[in-house]
Design an enzyme around this catalytic site. Structure first.
Site, PDB file in Angstrom:
ATOM      1  N   ASN A 149     -70.050  19.938  11.767  1.00 34.82           N
ATOM      2  CA  ASN A 149     -68.670  19.793  11.931  1.00 34.82           C
ATOM      3  C   ASN A 149     -68.182  21.136  12.209  1.00 34.82           C
ATOM      4  OD1 ASN A 149     -69.108  20.242   9.114  1.00 34.82           O
ATOM      5  ND2 ASN A 149     -67.095  19.780   8.746  1.00 34.82           N
ATOM      6  N   GLY A 225     -73.036  18.251   3.436  1.00 34.82           N
ATOM      7  CA  GLY A 225     -73.249  17.237   4.363  1.00 34.82           C
ATOM      8  C   GLY A 225     -72.704  15.937   3.570  1.00 34.82           C
ATOM      9  N   THR A 229     -76.472  11.600   1.938  1.00 31.85           N
ATOM     10  CA  THR A 229     -77.665  12.554   2.040  1.00 31.85           C
ATOM     11  C   THR A 229     -77.922  13.374   0.742  1.00 31.85           C
ATOM     12  OG1 THR A 229     -77.098  12.819   4.375  1.00 31.85           O
ATOM     13  CG2 THR A 229     -78.664  14.126   3.591  1.00 31.85           C
ATOM     14  N   GLU A 247     -72.377  20.273  -1.513  1.00 28.45           N
ATOM     15  CA  GLU A 247     -70.833  20.244  -1.087  1.00 28.45           C
ATOM     16  C   GLU A 247     -70.701  19.023  -0.140  1.00 28.45           C
ATOM     17  OE1 GLU A 247     -68.420  22.167  -2.131  1.00 28.45           O
ATOM     18  OE2 GLU A 247     -69.733  23.804  -3.011  1.00 28.45           O
ATOM     19  N   CYS A 281     -64.360  18.707   6.302  1.00 27.22           N
ATOM     20  CA  CYS A 281     -64.192  17.905   5.087  1.00 27.22           C
ATOM     21  C   CYS A 281     -63.082  17.885   4.259  1.00 27.22           C
ATOM     22  CB  CYS A 281     -65.364  18.634   4.249  1.00 27.22           C
ATOM     23  SG  CYS A 281     -65.411  20.134   4.153  1.00 27.22           S
ATOM     24  N   GLU A 459     -69.089  26.907  -4.453  1.00 25.00           N
ATOM     25  CA  GLU A 459     -69.324  28.089  -3.649  1.00 25.00           C
ATOM     26  C   GLU A 459     -68.209  29.152  -3.608  1.00 25.00           C
ATOM     27  OE1 GLU A 459     -70.828  26.426  -0.119  1.00 25.00           O
ATOM     28  OE2 GLU A 459     -72.739  25.795  -1.133  1.00 25.00           O
TER      29      GLU A 459
HETATM   30  P1  NDP Z   1     -75.561  14.815   6.885  1.00 23.16           P
HETATM   31  O1  NDP Z   1     -75.479  14.478   5.477  1.00 23.16           O
HETATM   32  O2  NDP Z   1     -75.962  13.534   7.713  1.00 23.16           O
HETATM   33  O3  NDP Z   1     -76.393  16.049   7.345  1.00 23.16           O
HETATM   34  C1  NDP Z   1     -76.085  17.493   6.935  1.00 23.16           C
HETATM   35  C2  NDP Z   1     -77.371  18.149   7.109  1.00 23.16           C
HETATM   36  O4  NDP Z   1     -78.369  17.726   6.191  1.00 23.16           O
HETATM   37  C3  NDP Z   1     -77.681  18.032   8.324  1.00 23.16           C
HETATM   38  O5  NDP Z   1     -78.531  19.476   8.607  1.00 23.16           O
HETATM   39  C4  NDP Z   1     -78.848  17.061   8.204  1.00 23.16           C
HETATM   40  O6  NDP Z   1     -79.984  17.031   9.388  1.00 23.16           O
HETATM   41  C5  NDP Z   1     -79.478  17.377   7.040  1.00 23.16           C
HETATM   42  N1  NDP Z   1     -80.059  15.991   6.480  1.00 23.16           N
HETATM   43  C6  NDP Z   1     -80.076  14.849   6.856  1.00 23.16           C
HETATM   44  N2  NDP Z   1     -80.778  13.971   5.837  1.00 23.16           N
HETATM   45  C7  NDP Z   1     -81.417  14.873   5.194  1.00 23.16           C
HETATM   46  C8  NDP Z   1     -82.514  14.819   4.100  1.00 23.16           C
HETATM   47  N3  NDP Z   1     -83.195  13.518   3.587  1.00 23.16           N
HETATM   48  N4  NDP Z   1     -83.054  15.902   3.445  1.00 23.16           N
HETATM   49  C9  NDP Z   1     -82.536  16.958   3.772  1.00 23.16           C
HETATM   50  N5  NDP Z   1     -81.738  17.121   4.742  1.00 23.16           N
HETATM   51  C10 NDP Z   1     -81.171  16.211   5.389  1.00 23.16           C
HETATM   52  O7  NDP Z   1     -74.079  15.137   7.222  1.00 23.16           O
HETATM   53  P2  NDP Z   1     -73.376  15.677   8.819  1.00 23.16           P
HETATM   54  O8  NDP Z   1     -73.975  16.351   9.216  1.00 23.16           O
HETATM   55  O9  NDP Z   1     -73.041  13.985   9.227  1.00 23.16           O
HETATM   56  O10 NDP Z   1     -71.907  16.014   8.209  1.00 23.16           O
HETATM   57  C11 NDP Z   1     -70.873  15.330   7.929  1.00 23.16           C
HETATM   58  C12 NDP Z   1     -70.550  15.413   6.471  1.00 23.16           C
HETATM   59  O11 NDP Z   1     -70.468  16.545   5.795  1.00 23.16           O
HETATM   60  C13 NDP Z   1     -69.094  14.593   5.884  1.00 23.16           C
HETATM   61  O12 NDP Z   1     -69.536  13.624   5.102  1.00 23.16           O
HETATM   62  C14 NDP Z   1     -68.550  15.793   5.610  1.00 23.16           C
HETATM   63  O13 NDP Z   1     -67.559  15.367   4.572  1.00 23.16           O
HETATM   64  C15 NDP Z   1     -69.529  16.583   4.891  1.00 23.16           C
HETATM   65  N6  NDP Z   1     -69.158  17.859   4.584  1.00 23.16           N
HETATM   66  C16 NDP Z   1     -68.708  18.449   3.589  1.00 23.16           C
HETATM   67  C17 NDP Z   1     -68.098  19.856   3.298  1.00 23.16           C
HETATM   68  C18 NDP Z   1     -67.937  20.302   1.966  1.00 23.16           C
HETATM   69  O14 NDP Z   1     -67.727  21.466   1.762  1.00 23.16           O
HETATM   70  N7  NDP Z   1     -67.787  19.553   0.900  1.00 23.16           N
HETATM   71  C19 NDP Z   1     -67.899  20.754   4.698  1.00 23.16           C
HETATM   72  C20 NDP Z   1     -68.182  19.892   5.950  1.00 23.16           C
HETATM   73  C21 NDP Z   1     -68.675  18.778   5.991  1.00 23.16           C
HETATM   74  P3  NDP Z   1     -79.537  16.338  10.806  1.00 23.16           P
HETATM   75  O15 NDP Z   1     -78.224  16.684  11.065  1.00 23.16           O
HETATM   76  O16 NDP Z   1     -80.551  16.998  11.492  1.00 23.16           O
HETATM   77  O17 NDP Z   1     -79.679  14.854  10.566  1.00 23.16           O
END
Ligand code: NDP
Length: 479
Positions: A149, A225, A229, A247, A281, A459
């Site tokens: 994002n 993420g 995940t 996070e 987020c 963080e």
């Molecule tokens: P994901 O959890 O799908 O992915 C986040 C990262 O983790 C990506 O690089 C992804 O790779 C990787 N990933 C996926 N599966 C695995 C695994 N099994 N092991 C290790 N790494 C993995 O999140 P999104 O990218 O869809 O992002 C959106 C989410 O992030 C929302 O829920 C949002 O709320 C959250 N978010 C939280 C924030 C915070 O500060 N709390 C800030 C911003 C977002 P790939 O994309 O290649 O699958």
């Protein structure tokens, strides 16, 4: 265009020779290919990070700082190129990438590069006979995994403190938005970052990301993420006793009282709902409004939201494309669910196909829904798109009950001129961040993170530097 991994200071193809398609979501077409890396590439990255660690961790802080400030400076020099890349890769308005994403990536590097010059540790003196002092040592090789994002913004938010505190890093950006991480590789080469200190491995979450989390020589993982995940990562990392910073997702409330500064609240609430297509987020997705101003707010809010300009992210628009076709379908399915749950769509609620080059892009009209119970799925589950619900309330207690009813606890917003009420609410809201009469004002020194299912750890500032180091107590008896 083919992207490469950045391993041991060099742009490197994946060992499998396989690549994945990368889409421009505004036009709905493939525009680049990224390495489909596997555990072999991750291991190669870990070995190069391990080899670089002794020299990097022992380098005087002032010298590490100078190199990282150079990275920050080059990011700013290449702002236009990076912002364009971010906009094409993610679908966000170019103006937003220029004003927020890339300047913040510069600040992240600059902030942590200079924070280490002011970082001190404690001493505990026991009756003048014994001195304890704490030394904070970098962990070694750490893993950083970030979402799509705010690609470079969040990638650098993790990498910068990890490097500044003396660690070597193996990092993975989201496979959906790899471009600015790739450009960062080139920036690091140009800035003279020693080989192996930072390694960027592209690929799928379940393959490349999983290999980072599983690797026995990576001792800490900083992950941003989704909550699901995060759960998977924690399950893999916990038995290996890895340090974890998570996070995760949010379903943030904005609570609006009748005594608020109305115009400022209205403008900011449009932004806090729909900035970056609602894919931050920290965006508020549940808006609770005191009943006496509910109808006025509803009319004014819907009017403003329906005027937001949606379309080609490279033009002067307020709302660009959402990140992928899958994500667009997820958002639209939640709008259907909201209708099934009895909600009324006041504006938006549909996919948009702008005229011209973006006709096949993934756009969703900013959507406002009312009439839903606070306990329904639409109000409980993270949608992470341009969709908000509005709900009236009659008392502080009722607003708190509804706000705190979700599994998440990342960021809340309160709008009131009553300082006592603001303080009371802030104490009782279950979230890691409470903004009062503002949104997304960020001081990089403050603790950043969530409670409940929004994450583990904090963080920001010294919190991040502490995460990426191990404290060691040294006890000396004076004879
Ligand atoms: P994901 O959890 O799908 O992915 C986040 C990262 O983790 C990506 O690089 C992804 O790779 C990787 N990933 C996926 N599966 C695995 C695994 N099994 N092991 C290790 N790494 C993995 O999140 P999104 O990218 O869809 O992002 C959106 C989410 O992030 C929302 O829920 C949002 O709320 C959250 N978010 C939280 C924030 C915070 O500060 N709390 C800030 C911003 C977002 P790939 O994309 O290649 O699958």
């Amino acid at each position: 265009m083919k992207l490469h991994n950045y391993i041991n200071g060099q742009l490197t193809p994946p060992q499998s020779g396989n690549y994945l398609d990368n889409y421009d979501p505004a036009i709905g077409a493939v525009y680049s290919q990224i390495p489909d890396s596997d555990h072999r590439d991750v291991d190669q990255a870990v070995q190069s990070a391990k080899a670089a660690f002794p020299a990097w961790s022992l380098m005087p802080a002032a010298e590490r700082s100078r190199i990282l400030v150079r990275v920050a400076d080059i990011i700013l020099e290449r702002l236009d190129e990076l912002a364009l890349a971010e906009s094409i890769d993610n679908g966000k308005p170019l103006s937003l990438a220029k004003a927020v994403d890339i300047p913040r990536a510069n600040q992240n590097f600059h902030f942590f590069a200079t924070a280490i010059l002011h970082w001190a540790s404690e001493a505990h003196i026991m009756e003048d006979k014994v001195i304890n002092y704490t030394i904070r040592q970098p962990i070694g090789v750490v893993g950083c995994i970030s979402p799509w994002n705010l690609p470079l913004y969040l990638f650098s938010w993790k990498i910068a403190p990890a490097l500044a505190s003396g660690n070597c890093v193996v990092a993975k950006p989201s496979e959906v938005t790899p471009m600015t991480a790739y450009l960062l590789s080139k920036i690091c080469i140009d800035a003279g970052l020693p080989a192996g200190v930072l390694n960027i491995v592209h690929g799928l979450g379940g393959k490349t990301g999983q290999a980072i989390v599983e690797h026995p020589e990576i001792k800490a993982i900083s992950f941003t993420g989704g909550t699901a995940t995060g759960e998977r990562i924690a399950a893999v990392a916990a038995p290996k006793f890895k340090k974890l910073s998570l996070e995760l997702g949010g379903k943030n409330p904005s609570i609006i009282f009748a005594d608020c500064e109305y115009d400022k609240m209205l403008t900011t609430t449009v932004r806090s709902s729909f900035a970056n297509q609602g894919q931050i987020c920290l965006c508020s997705s549940r808006i609770f409004v005191e009943r006496s101003i509910y109808e006025r707010f509803k009319t004014d809010f819907v009017e403003k939201v329906s005027k937001l300009k949606i379309g080609d992210p490279l033009e002067a628009v307020n709302v660009g494309a959402v990140v992928s076709k899958d994500h667009q379908q997820k958002i639209l399915s939640y709008i259907e669910l909201a209708k099934e749950e009895g909600g009324t769509v006041l504006t938006g609620g549909y996919a948009v196909n702008p005229e011209g080059r973006c006709a096949n892009g993934y756009f969703v009209a900013p959507t406002v829904i009312e009439g839903l119970d606070y306990n329904c799925r639409t109000n409980q589950e993270e949608i992470f798109g341009p969709v908000v619900t509005i709900t009236p309330f009659d008392s502080e207690e009722e607003a708190l009950t509804m706000a705190n009813s979700v599994r998440y606890g990342l960021a809340s917003v309160i709008w009131t001129q009553n300082i006592n009420r603001a303080a009371r609410m802030a104490q009782q809201l279950q979230s890691g961040i409470v903004w009062t009469n503002c949104w997304l004002l960020r001081d990089l020194r403050t603790p950043f993170g969530g409670v409940k299912d929004s994450g583990v750890g904090r963080e920001g500032g010294f919190y991040a530097l502490n995460f990426f180091t191990e404290p060691k107590n040294v006890c000396i008896e004076i004879s």
